[in-house]
Scaffold this motif. Structure first.
Motif, PDB file in Angstrom:
ATOM      1  N   GLN A 213       0.825  -1.219   0.000  1.00 35.52           N
ATOM      2  CA  GLN A 213       0.000   0.000   0.000  1.00 35.52           C
ATOM      3  C   GLN A 213       0.856   1.265   0.000  1.00 35.52           C
ATOM      4  N   PHE A 216       2.158   1.984  -3.575  1.00 34.94           N
ATOM      5  CA  PHE A 216       1.222   2.587  -4.521  1.00 34.94           C
ATOM      6  C   PHE A 216       0.863   4.020  -4.123  1.00 34.94           C
ATOM      7  N   LEU A 227      -0.442   4.876 -13.046  1.00 38.20           N
ATOM      8  CA  LEU A 227      -1.605   4.208 -12.452  1.00 38.20           C
ATOM      9  C   LEU A 227      -2.887   4.492 -13.217  1.00 38.20           C
ATOM     10  N   PHE A 289       3.715  -6.467  -8.779  1.00 40.77           N
ATOM     11  CA  PHE A 289       4.141  -5.588  -7.685  1.00 40.77           C
ATOM     12  C   PHE A 289       5.624  -5.237  -7.819  1.00 40.77           C
ATOM     13  N   PHE A 292       6.109  -2.583 -10.434  1.00 39.50           N
ATOM     14  CA  PHE A 292       5.708  -1.268  -9.925  1.00 39.50           C
ATOM     15  C   PHE A 292       6.732  -0.736  -8.922  1.00 39.50           C
TER      16      PHE A 292
END
Length: 483
Positions: A213, A216, A227, A289, A292
């Motif tokens: 979390q 992001f 995003l 993930f 990212f």
């Protein structure tokens, strides 16, 4: 150097275990083509789950998917979108294909097509298209194995040698044991890559950002374009949507998927697999993930090759101990090798049975067919290895190209299964027209209209030519009856 030696030693030990399992899995049954190709049509739910799952988890999953998340952001979720459609394919096509194959002795997709349309040339065309599509797919696995070895061992094992080591192992157990070897090694390697994928996918964002979390949240604050669509590098909705459609439709047409349908012990087993199949797709989430996680990490010094983002995050950013890097390399190699084994096996069978078996070896005995198929395993591995040494472009781009070719089989396959009125000539002309259009947009005009996937344009032309020719034939048939 000590760390590199330890990583190499762990990985070589893993390769030895896989080779042992694959060779030991050689069937005790008769040495015939049906046993080598379809394991006697007795494969149950557990092995089917891992064999079919291996078609998701490949070098593409560990390298290409994180690479697209890192370089493009949100558009990388096209992968999860099309994988969500795969269970529908297994549920709808699998039981029927398995039943027909058992009743009529089919072993390949070309068998189904040639028999239904009473056309050997159409079966050969399907075989040629299948081989042309699967060789790039196999090349993705070999190139991925080389990249993994080179990066994880700090070039102690160079690209060419890493790719060679992994696929010599694959070639040996596929040559020796056929589908039995693939099934049991995929079970072992499936467990390995599940653990590695989730372990890395949660550990890296936690190490770098404090959790998924927070990662992001920081991307949303500092690089929000990653995003939202069209993402950081302009993959518009047209390209995104057609990539999903081509991948979903093309995924249903892969010859190795059909061969696994033929190997199932029952249609009920295939439907059970379709229910649990999304569990494998979920395992791509932690790998995305990792991609990212690289967006902000390499913001000031972008990577020359996005496909290296997972390797860079594991080896140079997260500072994991050497033994853990060795396990990571083994897990990622498991993905490349499990898919590569499926592809090498299927490509060899299609080449030997649908192409050579219908041309220069039409009267070959079953024993000769088995021998030829095994030799073709070595041949296709060698061809894909040479292609990998040619330094292919992005793994995702290469894979999307393979899907664009294989999706051209869709109309003729659906005609054979559900639309008996379709004629051999209309499907033949449609497939040729669609394949030529795809190749034109893929290699000559690299920017298709509206940014749509080249394979989607090929499929549109394929269907249009098929329907046009079918309507002409129907009109002539009606006029002849009226006369």
């Amino acid at each position: 150097m000590t760390d590199s030696i330890l990583v190499t030693a762990i990985t070589l030990a893993y390769l030895a275990v896989v080779l042992w399992v694959g060779v030991r899995a050689k069937s005790k049954g008769p040495s015939n083509l049906e046993n080598y190709v379809a394991s006697g049509r007795h494969v149950g739910v557990l092995i089917l789950f891992f064999i079919l799952g291996a078609e998701i988890f490949s070098a593409f999953s560990f390298l290409g998917a994180p690479g697209w998340a890192y370089s493009k952001g949100a558009p990388s979720f096209y992968i999860l979108a099309y994988l969500g459609l795969v269970p529908i394919t297994i549920w709808a096509l699998g039981p029927k294909v398995a039943r027909i194959g058992r009743e009529r002795g089919y072993l390949t997709q070309g068998d189904l097509i040639a028999d239904h349309y009473r056309s050997r040339p159409l079966g050969i065309l399907a075989g040629v298209i299948g081989v042309l599509a699967m060789v790039p797919y196999l090349t993705v696995q070999i190139a991925g194995a080389g990249l993994l070895f080179q990066a994880a061992t700090n070039s102690l094992v160079p690209f060419w040698l890493g790719a060679l080591l992994a696929f010599v192992v694959v070639a040996i157990y596929v040559f020796t044991s056929g589908l039995n070897g693939i099934g049991w090694t995929n079970l072992v390697q499936g467990v390995m890559m599940i653990v590695v994928a989730w372990g890395l996918g949660l550990a890296i964002p936690t190490h770098v950002y404090g959790g998924v979390q927070p990662m992001f949240e920081q991307i949303a604050a500092k690089a929000p374009e990653y995003l939202t669509m069209p993402g950081a590098n302009g993959m518009g909705w047209g390209a995104f949507s057609t990539a999903i459609l081509v991948s979903a439709f093309g995924g249903a047409m892969w010859p190795h998927l059909f061969m696994k349908f033929y190997s199932a012990d029952s249609g009920r087993s295939l439907r059970k697999v379709s229910v649990f199949y999304p569990l494998y797709a979920y395992l791509l989430v932690p790998l995305l993930f990792i991609g990212f996680a690289g967006i902000l990490t390499f913001a000031d010094d972008p990577l020359a090759s996005p496909d290296r983002v997972l390797l860079e995050m594991v080896i140079n950013v997260s500072d994991f101990p050497a033994w853990l890097v060795g396990l990571m390399l083994s897990g990622a190699l498991a993905a490349a090798m499990s898919t590569g084994a499926n592809l090498a096996h299927t490509t060899a069978v299609v080449l030997a049975r649908d192409v050579l078996g219908q041309t220069v070896m039409r009267n070959a005995s079953d024993a000769s067919s088995v021998k030829t198929t095994k030799l073709c395993v070595l041949l296709v591995c060698l061809i894909a290895y040479v292609c990998a040494l040619a330094n292919p472009t992005s793994l995702v781009t290469l894979l999307l190209g393979a899907y664009g070719m294989i999706v051209q089989l869709m109309p003729m396959v659906l005609g054979a299964l559900f639309f008996p009125a379709m004629t051999r000539r209309s499907t033949y002309l449609g497939a040729i027209a669609g394949s030529l259009v795809f190749l034109l947009f893929q290699f000559v005009l690299p920017t298709p209209p509206f940014g749509w996937h080249a394979g989607f344009w090929g499929l549109l032309v394929n269907v249009a030519v098929l329907l046009l020719w079918q309507s002409i034939l129907d009109r002539h048939s009606s006029q002849a009856k009226a006369a």
